[in-house]
Design a protein around this motif. Sequence first.
Motif, PDB file in Angstrom:
ATOM      1  N   THR A 298       0.829  -1.200   0.000  1.00 26.61           N
ATOM      2  CA  THR A 298       0.000   0.000   0.000  1.00 26.61           C
ATOM      3  C   THR A 298       0.868   1.256   0.000  1.00 26.61           C
ATOM      4  OG1 THR A 298      -1.687  -1.184   1.226  1.00 26.61           O
ATOM      5  CG2 THR A 298      -1.851   1.198   1.221  1.00 26.61           C
ATOM      6  N   THR A 299       1.971   1.203   0.735  1.00 25.94           N
ATOM      7  CA  THR A 299       2.900   2.325   0.832  1.00 25.94           C
ATOM      8  C   THR A 299       4.263   1.890   0.339  1.00 25.94           C
ATOM      9  OG1 THR A 299       1.727   3.191   2.761  1.00 25.94           O
ATOM     10  CG2 THR A 299       3.971   3.983   2.413  1.00 25.94           C
TER      11      THR A 299
ATOM     12  N   LEU B  49      -1.310   0.055  -4.502  1.00 26.78           N
ATOM     13  CA  LEU B  49      -0.361   1.115  -4.156  1.00 26.78           C
ATOM     14  C   LEU B  49      -1.101   2.442  -3.995  1.00 26.78           C
ATOM     15  CD1 LEU B  49       2.666   1.741  -3.761  1.00 26.78           C
ATOM     16  CD2 LEU B  49       2.763   2.261  -6.200  1.00 26.78           C
ATOM     17  N   ALA B  50      -1.048   3.014  -2.804  1.00 31.69           N
ATOM     18  CA  ALA B  50      -1.779   4.255  -2.532  1.00 31.69           C
ATOM     19  C   ALA B  50      -0.841   5.415  -2.202  1.00 31.69           C
ATOM     20  CB  ALA B  50      -2.755   4.041  -1.386  1.00 31.69           C
ATOM     21  N   GLU B  51       0.173   5.152  -1.414  1.00 33.37           N
ATOM     22  CA  GLU B  51       1.121   6.198  -1.012  1.00 33.37           C
ATOM     23  C   GLU B  51       2.493   5.821  -1.542  1.00 33.37           C
ATOM     24  OE1 GLU B  51       2.818   8.407   2.995  1.00 33.37           O
ATOM     25  OE2 GLU B  51       1.425   6.734   3.209  1.00 33.37           O
ATOM     26  N   PHE B  52       3.037   6.678  -2.410  1.00 37.53           N
ATOM     27  CA  PHE B  52       4.327   6.361  -3.024  1.00 37.53           C
ATOM     28  C   PHE B  52       5.006   7.627  -3.511  1.00 37.53           C
ATOM     29  CE2 PHE B  52       1.060   6.129  -6.241  1.00 37.53           C
ATOM     30  CZ  PHE B  52       1.602   6.794  -7.332  1.00 37.53           C
ATOM     31  N   ASP B  53       6.292   7.470  -3.801  1.00 38.96           N
ATOM     32  CA  ASP B  53       7.056   8.532  -4.431  1.00 38.96           C
ATOM     33  C   ASP B  53       7.810   7.909  -5.605  1.00 38.96           C
ATOM     34  OD1 ASP B  53       9.226   7.175  -3.273  1.00 38.96           O
ATOM     35  OD2 ASP B  53       9.495   8.646  -1.680  1.00 38.96           O
TER      36      ASP B  53
ATOM     37  N   THR C  29      -2.384   2.651 -11.053  1.00 33.25           N
ATOM     38  CA  THR C  29      -3.313   3.736 -10.767  1.00 33.25           C
ATOM     39  C   THR C  29      -3.006   4.917 -11.695  1.00 33.25           C
ATOM     40  OG1 THR C  29      -1.869   4.713  -9.110  1.00 33.25           O
ATOM     41  CG2 THR C  29      -3.442   3.048  -8.334  1.00 33.25           C
TER      42      THR C  29
ATOM     43  N   ARG D  95      -2.368   7.900 -10.929  1.00 34.17           N
ATOM     44  CA  ARG D  95      -1.255   8.667 -10.368  1.00 34.17           C
ATOM     45  C   ARG D  95       0.092   7.999 -10.664  1.00 34.17           C
ATOM     46  NH1 ARG D  95      -0.060   8.849  -4.599  1.00 34.17           N
ATOM     47  NH2 ARG D  95       1.738  10.183  -4.465  1.00 34.17           N
TER      48      ARG D  95
ATOM     49  N   LEU E 290       7.626   4.091  -0.182  1.00 38.47           N
ATOM     50  CA  LEU E 290       8.384   5.331  -0.171  1.00 38.47           C
ATOM     51  C   LEU E 290       9.876   5.004  -0.153  1.00 38.47           C
ATOM     52  CD1 LEU E 290       6.177   7.195   2.452  1.00 38.47           C
ATOM     53  CD2 LEU E 290       6.169   7.520  -0.025  1.00 38.47           C
TER      54      LEU E 290
END
Length: 91
Positions: free
Chosen positions: A8-9, A41-45, A72, A74, A11
Amino acid sequence: MNPLKLPTTLLHDQAEACLAQWVTQLPPALPPAVTLDASGLAEFDSSALAVLLGLRRALTHKGSALRVEGMTPRLRELASLYGVMDLLQPA
């Protein structure tokens, strides 16, 4: 081989460990393409792209391909911005 799943995350702090875990767990005999599910995947860089490209490189070295599914909007946008979308297009 079951599809791999992005967490999900993902970073910068998790990127190296995530890639290393996948690479060490790859079986010696791989199918022609390994599927990776990116839908969770929701929170990423941008480190997420580095992980995907690193996995793609490791698979290519072993004679397999990476098939990314469920990107996604994004993640697609970020991959396009960095000019790597063609490398991550679903097969």
